[in-house]
Design a protein around this motif. Structure first.
Motif, PDB file in Angstrom:
ATOM      1  N   ALA A 204      58.446 -11.506 -31.759  1.00  0.00           N
ATOM      2  CA  ALA A 204      58.850 -12.354 -30.643  1.00  0.00           C
ATOM      3  C   ALA A 204      59.908 -13.335 -31.105  1.00  0.00           C
ATOM      4  N   SER A 205      60.908 -13.507 -30.280  1.00  0.00           N
ATOM      5  CA  SER A 205      61.985 -14.450 -30.529  1.00  0.00           C
ATOM      6  C   SER A 205      61.887 -15.548 -29.483  1.00  0.00           C
ATOM      7  N   ASN A 206      61.915 -16.809 -29.938  1.00  0.00           N
ATOM      8  CA  ASN A 206      61.790 -17.914 -28.980  1.00  0.00           C
ATOM      9  C   ASN A 206      63.128 -18.524 -28.623  1.00  0.00           C
ATOM     10  N   ALA A 207      64.192 -17.767 -28.821  1.00  0.00           N
ATOM     11  CA  ALA A 207      65.527 -18.208 -28.403  1.00  0.00           C
ATOM     12  C   ALA A 207      66.441 -16.997 -28.404  1.00  0.00           C
ATOM     13  N   SER A 208      67.538 -17.086 -27.676  1.00  0.00           N
ATOM     14  CA  SER A 208      68.519 -15.995 -27.657  1.00  0.00           C
ATOM     15  C   SER A 208      69.385 -16.090 -28.906  1.00  0.00           C
ATOM     16  N   LYS A 209      68.866 -15.586 -29.998  1.00  0.00           N
ATOM     17  CA  LYS A 209      69.537 -15.676 -31.294  1.00  0.00           C
ATOM     18  C   LYS A 209      70.394 -14.439 -31.519  1.00  0.00           C
ATOM     19  N   ASP A 210      71.164 -14.463 -32.626  1.00  0.00           N
ATOM     20  CA  ASP A 210      72.002 -13.313 -32.975  1.00  0.00           C
ATOM     21  C   ASP A 210      71.182 -12.034 -33.067  1.00  0.00           C
ATOM     22  N   SER A 211      69.976 -12.119 -33.639  1.00  0.00           N
ATOM     23  CA  SER A 211      69.138 -10.927 -33.784  1.00  0.00           C
ATOM     24  C   SER A 211      68.920 -10.262 -32.434  1.00  0.00           C
ATOM     25  N   LEU A 212      68.504 -11.027 -31.458  1.00  0.00           N
ATOM     26  CA  LEU A 212      68.217 -10.465 -30.138  1.00  0.00           C
ATOM     27  C   LEU A 212      69.479  -9.900 -29.492  1.00  0.00           C
ATOM     28  N   ARG A 213      70.585 -10.616 -29.579  1.00  0.00           N
ATOM     29  CA  ARG A 213      71.843 -10.113 -29.008  1.00  0.00           C
ATOM     30  C   ARG A 213      72.252  -8.796 -29.663  1.00  0.00           C
TER      31      ARG A 213
END
Length: 194
Positions: free
Chosen positions: A57-66
């Motif tokens: 789970a990612s709690n922000a729109s970080k580079d990983s998610l993008r």
């Protein structure tokens, strides 16, 4: 003590992550239009055996998610005690396009089944094809599910045909600023097993 999360806990630090403890760390490698990225996520676990699937789970729109949304691929490397400082360095908030592999001096290798980088000398790496990203409740919470399409195991971590987490000191996240390291394991036979 009892509290409702929406009312607050009244403590100097949030106890939630200390309760769900220890948590394995996914050292997530991605590649996107702005370059390679490496970041640790401690809301991580395995979901299924066949086909093998993992989530973080990612709690922000970080580079990983993008990057994952762009390429539909990511790697998950285990973190050993010896790499704790480098892992921590990759947890910083850096400008988009920062290559945390280079920033932290982490050896990088390409994956075999997906177009993605991985931690070259990690005890284990899971190559993952994106299954789904689920938007969770809250400000900016995302659940990333991947199907494991390839597995790398470091030879020195295999002992008598088993992957031995004590061999390298698997690192886990606790609450607050706490971490732990696996140095001992024990077996228990479940009822009905031979």
């Amino acid at each position: 003590m009892f509290y409702r999360p929406e009312d607050g806990h009244g403590l100097p630090h949030n106890p939630f992550s200390a309760i769900v403890n220890p948590r394995p760390i996914a050292w997530v490698g991605t590649r996107g239009a702005t370059g390679d990225n490496l970041a640790p996520y401690s809301f991580f676990n395995a979901l299924a055996y066949a086909p093998p699937q993992v989530m973080f789970a990612s709690n922000a729109s970080k580079d990983s998610l993008r990057n994952i949304l762009e390429t539909r691929a990511f790697s998950v490397s285990t973190v050993e005690y010896a790499q704790r400082g480098k892992m921590n360095l990759t947890s910083g908030l850096y400008p988009p396009g920062t290559d945390e592999f280079a920033l932290a001096g982490v050896a990088k290798a390409d994956c075999v089944t997906i177009p993605c980088p991985r931690v070259a000398d990690a005890p284990a790496t899971l190559e993952c094809a994106l299954v789904e990203v689920i938007r969770l409740r809250g400000r900016d919470n995302h659940l990333v599910i991947g199907e494991v399409t390839g597995v790398h195991l470091r030879d020195d971590c295999l002992v008598a045909g088993r992957f031995d987490v004590t061999r390298f000191g698997a690192l886990a996240r606790g609450g607050y600023r706490d971490y732990s390291v696996v140095t001992e394991v024990f077996e228990m036979v479940r009822p009905g097993e031979g």
